[in-house]
Design a protein around this motif. Structure first.
Motif, mmCIF file in Angstrom:
data_model
loop_
_atom_site.group_PDB
_atom_site.id
_atom_site.type_symbol
_atom_site.label_atom_id
_atom_site.label_comp_id
_atom_site.label_asym_id
_atom_site.label_seq_id
_atom_site.Cartn_x
_atom_site.Cartn_y
_atom_site.Cartn_z
ATOM 1 N N SER A 122 -5.347 -6.723 -8.437
ATOM 2 C CA SER A 122 -6.577 -6.598 -7.647
ATOM 3 C C SER A 122 -7.125 -5.178 -7.645
ATOM 4 N N GLU A 123 -6.265 -4.176 -7.664
ATOM 5 C CA GLU A 123 -6.706 -2.776 -7.669
ATOM 6 C C GLU A 123 -7.476 -2.422 -8.939
ATOM 7 N N PHE A 124 -7.188 -3.116 -10.036
ATOM 8 C CA PHE A 124 -7.812 -2.817 -11.329
ATOM 9 C C PHE A 124 -8.711 -3.965 -11.799
ATOM 10 N N LYS A 125 -9.244 -4.700 -10.847
ATOM 11 C CA LYS A 125 -10.043 -5.889 -11.163
ATOM 12 C C LYS A 125 -11.169 -5.590 -12.159
ATOM 13 N N LYS A 126 -11.895 -4.530 -11.944
ATOM 14 C CA LYS A 126 -13.018 -4.193 -12.831
ATOM 15 C C LYS A 126 -12.521 -3.876 -14.245
ATOM 16 N N GLU A 127 -11.475 -3.068 -14.350
ATOM 17 C CA GLU A 127 -10.938 -2.681 -15.653
ATOM 18 C C GLU A 127 -10.324 -3.862 -16.400
ATOM 19 N N LEU A 128 -9.952 -4.909 -15.669
ATOM 20 C CA LEU A 128 -9.285 -6.076 -16.267
ATOM 21 C C LEU A 128 -10.232 -7.238 -16.541
ATOM 22 N N LEU A 158 -3.123 0.642 -23.514
ATOM 23 C CA LEU A 158 -1.950 1.386 -23.056
ATOM 24 C C LEU A 158 -2.262 2.325 -21.896
ATOM 25 N N ASP A 159 -3.433 2.947 -21.902
ATOM 26 C CA ASP A 159 -3.787 3.824 -20.778
ATOM 27 C C ASP A 159 -3.912 3.017 -19.484
ATOM 28 N N LEU A 160 -4.487 1.842 -19.574
ATOM 29 C CA LEU A 160 -4.630 0.978 -18.401
ATOM 30 C C LEU A 160 -3.257 0.509 -17.914
ATOM 31 N N ILE A 161 -2.388 0.136 -18.833
ATOM 32 C CA ILE A 161 -1.028 -0.282 -18.464
ATOM 33 C C ILE A 161 -0.320 0.857 -17.744
ATOM 34 N N SER A 162 -0.468 2.060 -18.253
ATOM 35 C CA SER A 162 0.126 3.239 -17.621
ATOM 36 C C SER A 162 -0.447 3.453 -16.224
ATOM 37 N N ASP A 163 -1.766 3.369 -16.096
ATOM 38 C CA ASP A 163 -2.409 3.555 -14.789
ATOM 39 C C ASP A 163 -1.928 2.520 -13.771
ATOM 40 N N ALA A 170 0.991 0.944 -13.778
ATOM 41 C CA ALA A 170 2.380 1.263 -13.426
ATOM 42 C C ALA A 170 2.447 2.422 -12.439
ATOM 43 N N ILE A 171 1.651 3.452 -12.677
ATOM 44 C CA ILE A 171 1.644 4.610 -11.776
ATOM 45 C C ILE A 171 1.113 4.212 -10.396
ATOM 46 N N PHE A 172 0.079 3.380 -10.373
ATOM 47 C CA PHE A 172 -0.423 2.866 -9.095
ATOM 48 C C PHE A 172 0.701 2.163 -8.330
ATOM 49 N N ARG A 173 1.437 1.291 -9.021
ATOM 50 C CA ARG A 173 2.520 0.557 -8.361
ATOM 51 C C ARG A 173 3.606 1.514 -7.856
ATOM 52 N N LYS A 174 3.906 2.545 -8.619
ATOM 53 C CA LYS A 174 4.907 3.531 -8.191
ATOM 54 C C LYS A 174 4.485 4.172 -6.871
ATOM 55 N N PHE A 175 3.230 4.640 -6.805
ATOM 56 C CA PHE A 175 2.754 5.282 -5.582
ATOM 57 C C PHE A 175 2.662 4.290 -4.428
ATOM 58 N N GLU A 176 2.306 3.061 -4.739
ATOM 59 C CA GLU A 176 2.239 2.030 -3.708
ATOM 60 C C GLU A 176 3.621 1.796 -3.091
ATOM 61 N N VAL A 177 4.626 1.697 -3.921
ATOM 62 C CA VAL A 177 5.989 1.469 -3.431
ATOM 63 C C VAL A 177 6.498 2.691 -2.675
ATOM 64 N N GLU A 178 6.202 3.879 -3.180
ATOM 65 C CA GLU A 178 6.644 5.106 -2.499
ATOM 66 C C GLU A 178 6.014 5.250 -1.118
ATOM 67 N N ALA A 179 4.818 4.705 -0.939
ATOM 68 C CA ALA A 179 4.104 4.829 0.337
ATOM 69 C C ALA A 179 4.630 3.868 1.412
ATOM 70 N N LYS A 180 5.431 2.887 0.995
ATOM 71 C CA LYS A 180 5.975 1.940 1.966
ATOM 72 C C LYS A 180 6.984 2.621 2.857
ATOM 73 N N PRO A 181 7.014 2.266 4.117
ATOM 74 C CA PRO A 181 8.064 2.847 4.977
ATOM 75 C C PRO A 181 9.429 2.340 4.516
ATOM 76 N N PRO A 182 10.438 3.175 4.639
ATOM 77 C CA PRO A 182 11.769 2.744 4.200
ATOM 78 C C PRO A 182 12.253 1.528 5.006
ATOM 79 N N LYS A 183 12.961 0.666 4.330
ATOM 80 C CA LYS A 183 13.516 -0.519 4.997
ATOM 81 C C LYS A 183 14.708 -0.073 5.839
ATOM 82 N N THR A 184 14.778 -0.654 7.026
ATOM 83 C CA THR A 184 15.919 -0.356 7.884
ATOM 84 C C THR A 184 16.729 -1.631 8.043
ATOM 85 N N LYS A 185 18.015 -1.443 8.127
ATOM 86 C CA LYS A 185 18.905 -2.578 8.317
ATOM 87 C C LYS A 185 18.892 -2.993 9.776
ATOM 88 N N LYS A 186 18.829 -4.288 9.985
ATOM 89 C CA LYS A 186 18.862 -4.801 11.356
ATOM 90 C C LYS A 186 20.316 -4.823 11.828
#
Length: 124
Positions: free
Chosen positions: A74-80, A100-105, A107-123
């Motif tokens: 969804s983030e790359f809807k226009k490019e896709l 390949l540039d789009l594939i790279s972009d 992947a990098i988007f997903r990396k930053f998206e995952v890094e921005a998530k709060p860490p999971k805590t064990k219940k």
């Protein structure tokens, strides 16, 4: 049931010719985009992960599928627009050059998206 590759290398080596070369291009593109990522096999597909899987990819009869989750599409809807997509999948036809540039972009988007998530805590 189909055999399950034990490594990304084994999965790619199941293929030959142009398809194998295209899979290697995607693999190298993802490794350059996410150098700290680890290659894994998940759901019978090659994937790259950090704290979670960021992107999967797999060969099909007429295309290579890239699976960056719903947000990666969804983030790359226009490019896709020129590619067949669904909720969490993109199809790159064998008869077109790989973006390949789009594939790279993506992947990098997903990396930053995952890094921005709060860490999971064990219940408790």
């Amino acid at each position: 049931m189909n055999p399950k590759a034990q490594s990304v290398e084994e999965y790619i080596n199941w293929f030959t010719g142009d398809l194998k070369a295209r899979l290697e291009l995607i693999r190298e593109t993802l490794k350059k985009a996410i150098p700290e990522g680890k290659e894994v096999i998940s759901y019978h597909m090659p994937a790259i992960r950090t704290s979670e899987v960021l992107v999967y990819f797999a060969a099909a009869k007429n295309h290579i599928g890239l699976y960056p989750t719903n947000s990666g599409v969804s983030e790359f809807k226009k490019e896709l627009e020129e590619y067949q997509t669904s909720k969490g999948a993109i199809q790159f036809p064998h008869n077109k050059p790989l973006p390949l540039d789009l594939i790279s972009d993506i992947a990098i988007f997903r990396k930053f998206e995952v890094e921005a998530k709060p860490p999971k805590t064990k219940k408790p």
